[in-house]
Scaffold this motif. Structure first.
Motif, PDB file in Angstrom:
ATOM      1  N   ALA A  45       3.858  11.795  -3.179  1.00 22.76           N
ATOM      2  CA  ALA A  45       5.127  12.463  -3.503  1.00 22.76           C
ATOM      3  C   ALA A  45       5.013  13.716  -4.616  1.00 22.76           C
ATOM      4  O   ALA A  45       5.422  14.737  -4.466  1.00 22.76           O
ATOM      5  CB  ALA A  45       6.303  11.893  -4.017  1.00 22.76           C
ATOM      6  N   ALA A  46       3.952  13.413  -5.581  1.00 23.12           N
ATOM      7  CA  ALA A  46       3.712  14.357  -6.607  1.00 23.12           C
ATOM      8  C   ALA A  46       2.923  15.640  -5.723  1.00 23.12           C
ATOM      9  O   ALA A  46       3.275  16.646  -6.025  1.00 23.12           O
ATOM     10  CB  ALA A  46       2.985  13.867  -7.453  1.00 23.12           C
ATOM     11  N   ARG A  47       1.940  15.293  -4.739  1.00 21.89           N
ATOM     12  CA  ARG A  47       1.190  16.264  -4.321  1.00 21.89           C
ATOM     13  C   ARG A  47       2.075  17.321  -3.397  1.00 21.89           C
ATOM     14  O   ARG A  47       1.890  18.334  -3.314  1.00 21.89           O
ATOM     15  CB  ARG A  47       0.042  15.624  -3.345  1.00 21.89           C
ATOM     16  CG  ARG A  47      -0.981  15.213  -4.283  1.00 21.89           C
ATOM     17  CD  ARG A  47      -2.151  14.741  -3.486  1.00 21.89           C
ATOM     18  NE  ARG A  47      -1.963  13.687  -2.383  1.00 21.89           N
ATOM     19  CZ  ARG A  47      -2.822  13.298  -1.695  1.00 21.89           C
ATOM     20  NH1 ARG A  47      -3.915  13.831  -1.585  1.00 21.89           N
ATOM     21  NH2 ARG A  47      -2.352  12.591  -0.634  1.00 21.89           N
ATOM     22  N   ILE A  48       2.943  16.471  -2.622  1.00 15.15           N
ATOM     23  CA  ILE A  48       3.957  17.187  -1.890  1.00 15.15           C
ATOM     24  C   ILE A  48       4.691  18.152  -2.703  1.00 15.15           C
ATOM     25  O   ILE A  48       4.970  19.279  -2.188  1.00 15.15           O
ATOM     26  CB  ILE A  48       4.723  16.371  -1.009  1.00 15.15           C
ATOM     27  CG1 ILE A  48       3.901  15.713   0.079  1.00 15.15           C
ATOM     28  CG2 ILE A  48       5.963  16.984  -0.227  1.00 15.15           C
ATOM     29  CD1 ILE A  48       4.443  14.585   1.073  1.00 15.15           C
ATOM     30  N   VAL A  49       5.175  17.718  -3.705  1.00 15.39           N
ATOM     31  CA  VAL A  49       6.207  18.363  -4.606  1.00 15.39           C
ATOM     32  C   VAL A  49       5.473  19.557  -5.324  1.00 15.39           C
ATOM     33  O   VAL A  49       6.003  20.773  -5.245  1.00 15.39           O
ATOM     34  CB  VAL A  49       6.803  17.617  -5.665  1.00 15.39           C
ATOM     35  CG1 VAL A  49       7.448  18.516  -6.667  1.00 15.39           C
ATOM     36  CG2 VAL A  49       7.945  16.613  -5.099  1.00 15.39           C
ATOM     37  N   ALA A  50       4.185  19.392  -5.631  1.00 13.87           N
ATOM     38  CA  ALA A  50       3.418  20.397  -6.251  1.00 13.87           C
ATOM     39  C   ALA A  50       3.050  21.542  -5.178  1.00 13.87           C
ATOM     40  O   ALA A  50       2.981  22.633  -5.394  1.00 13.87           O
ATOM     41  CB  ALA A  50       2.146  19.811  -6.727  1.00 13.87           C
ATOM     42  N   ARG A  51       2.614  21.208  -3.965  1.00 20.62           N
ATOM     43  CA  ARG A  51       2.532  22.075  -2.880  1.00 20.62           C
ATOM     44  C   ARG A  51       3.902  22.794  -2.472  1.00 20.62           C
ATOM     45  O   ARG A  51       3.512  24.224  -2.317  1.00 20.62           O
ATOM     46  CB  ARG A  51       1.959  21.358  -1.758  1.00 20.62           C
ATOM     47  CG  ARG A  51       1.524  22.399  -0.513  1.00 20.62           C
ATOM     48  CD  ARG A  51       0.992  21.695   0.772  1.00 20.62           C
ATOM     49  NE  ARG A  51      -0.336  21.567   0.295  1.00 20.62           N
ATOM     50  CZ  ARG A  51      -1.326  20.764   1.238  1.00 20.62           C
ATOM     51  NH1 ARG A  51      -1.034  20.479   2.267  1.00 20.62           N
ATOM     52  NH2 ARG A  51      -2.664  20.798   0.623  1.00 20.62           N
ATOM     53  N   VAL A  52       4.754  22.246  -2.478  1.00 20.27           N
ATOM     54  CA  VAL A  52       6.129  22.964  -2.064  1.00 20.27           C
ATOM     55  C   VAL A  52       6.489  23.961  -3.328  1.00 20.27           C
ATOM     56  O   VAL A  52       6.805  25.095  -3.001  1.00 20.27           O
ATOM     57  CB  VAL A  52       7.118  21.983  -1.794  1.00 20.27           C
ATOM     58  CG1 VAL A  52       8.454  22.630  -1.872  1.00 20.27           C
ATOM     59  CG2 VAL A  52       6.949  21.259  -0.649  1.00 20.27           C
ATOM     60  N   ALA A  53       6.341  23.679  -4.589  1.00 19.85           N
ATOM     61  CA  ALA A  53       6.505  24.425  -5.524  1.00 19.85           C
ATOM     62  C   ALA A  53       5.706  25.227  -5.485  1.00 19.85           C
ATOM     63  O   ALA A  53       5.955  26.785  -5.765  1.00 19.85           O
ATOM     64  CB  ALA A  53       6.361  23.509  -6.789  1.00 19.85           C
ATOM     65  N   ALA A  54       4.436  25.247  -5.213  1.00 17.15           N
ATOM     66  CA  ALA A  54       3.325  26.358  -5.133  1.00 17.15           C
ATOM     67  C   ALA A  54       3.823  27.272  -4.007  1.00 17.15           C
ATOM     68  O   ALA A  54       3.488  28.606  -4.159  1.00 17.15           O
ATOM     69  CB  ALA A  54       2.080  25.939  -5.016  1.00 17.15           C
TER      70      ALA A  54
ATOM     71  N   ARG B 237       0.907  -1.285  -0.138  1.00 13.36           N
ATOM     72  CA  ARG B 237       0.220   0.037  -0.018  1.00 13.36           C
ATOM     73  C   ARG B 237       0.868   1.392   0.035  1.00 13.36           C
ATOM     74  O   ARG B 237       0.630   2.326  -0.819  1.00 13.36           O
ATOM     75  CB  ARG B 237      -0.815   0.121   1.406  1.00 13.36           C
ATOM     76  CG  ARG B 237      -2.180  -0.752   1.131  1.00 13.36           C
ATOM     77  CD  ARG B 237      -3.417  -0.595   2.167  1.00 13.36           C
ATOM     78  NE  ARG B 237      -2.726  -0.123   3.473  1.00 13.36           N
ATOM     79  CZ  ARG B 237      -2.695  -1.035   4.279  1.00 13.36           C
ATOM     80  NH1 ARG B 237      -3.341  -2.347   4.168  1.00 13.36           N
ATOM     81  NH2 ARG B 237      -2.461  -0.829   5.499  1.00 13.36           N
ATOM     82  N   ALA B 238       2.014   1.420   0.817  1.00  8.30           N
ATOM     83  CA  ALA B 238       2.727   2.346   0.752  1.00  8.30           C
ATOM     84  C   ALA B 238       3.557   2.745  -0.508  1.00  8.30           C
ATOM     85  O   ALA B 238       3.535   3.752  -0.838  1.00  8.30           O
ATOM     86  CB  ALA B 238       3.882   1.937   1.992  1.00  8.30           C
ATOM     87  N   ARG B 239       3.715   1.670  -1.047  1.00  8.55           N
ATOM     88  CA  ARG B 239       4.446   1.639  -2.525  1.00  8.55           C
ATOM     89  C   ARG B 239       3.617   2.361  -3.642  1.00  8.55           C
ATOM     90  O   ARG B 239       3.946   3.088  -4.356  1.00  8.55           O
ATOM     91  CB  ARG B 239       5.100   0.322  -3.114  1.00  8.55           C
ATOM     92  CG  ARG B 239       6.314   0.173  -2.187  1.00  8.55           C
ATOM     93  CD  ARG B 239       7.303  -1.102  -3.072  1.00  8.55           C
ATOM     94  NE  ARG B 239       6.447  -2.330  -2.901  1.00  8.55           N
ATOM     95  CZ  ARG B 239       6.553  -3.237  -2.021  1.00  8.55           C
ATOM     96  NH1 ARG B 239       7.589  -2.989  -1.079  1.00  8.55           N
ATOM     97  NH2 ARG B 239       5.787  -4.248  -2.100  1.00  8.55           N
TER      98      ARG B 239
END
Length: 150
Positions: free
Chosen positions: A129-138, A120-122
């Motif tokens: 990770a994509a959501r976190i990267v998008a939020r940090v980029a925003a 499940r974690a994989r």
């Protein structure tokens, strides 16, 4: 002191009533009774002696049986104690086997649950990770991967 009855028995006539007989002697009734009773009394003595012998034999046999029963009981207790140790050892071995089997089952269940959690974690990691990267980029004002600020 003899009573009147004994006195009367001693003086009773030795023969038929009538004129006095020459040389009459009173009868010895107690001697006659002793002579008459001697054989049965002797047999009673023999019987009493035999009864005493039988009682003594029965007491000896009872003592032997009590001793044999005591020895048998002691032997039974010894065997039971020896057998109890074997039973305890067998029970302990069975409990250890059951505990090892239960531990193996619990270990297998935990391995399956761990593998399921890792799967499940994989499966969730790339999206998260994509959501976190998008939020940090925003937050940093960087353009997102689609080509513009969010």
């Amino acid at each position: 002191m003899p009573g009147f009855r004994e006195f009367r028995i001693r003086l009773r006539p030795a023969g038929a009533p009538g004129p006095a007989a020459p040389g009459g002697v009173p009868g010895d009734r107690s001697g006659e009774l002793m002579t008459e009773l001697q054989p049965p009394l002797t047999r009673l003595d023999d019987t009493a002696a035999e009864a005493d012998r039988i009682r003594a034999e029965a007491a000896r046999e009872a003592d032997e049986r009590r001793l044999a029963a005591r020895r048998q009981a002691e032997e039974t207790v010894r065997e039971a104690r020896a057998h109890a140790l074997d039973v305890r050892n067998e029970t302990a071995a069975r409990i250890r086997r059951e505990a090892a089997a239960e531990a193996e089952r619990a270990d297998a269940v935990s391995r399956r649950e761990t593998e399921a959690l890792q799967a499940r974690a994989r499966a969730r990691t790339p999206d998260l990770a994509a959501r976190i990267v998008a939020r940090v980029a925003a937050d940093l004002g960087l353009p997102d991967e689609r080509g513009g600020p969010e």
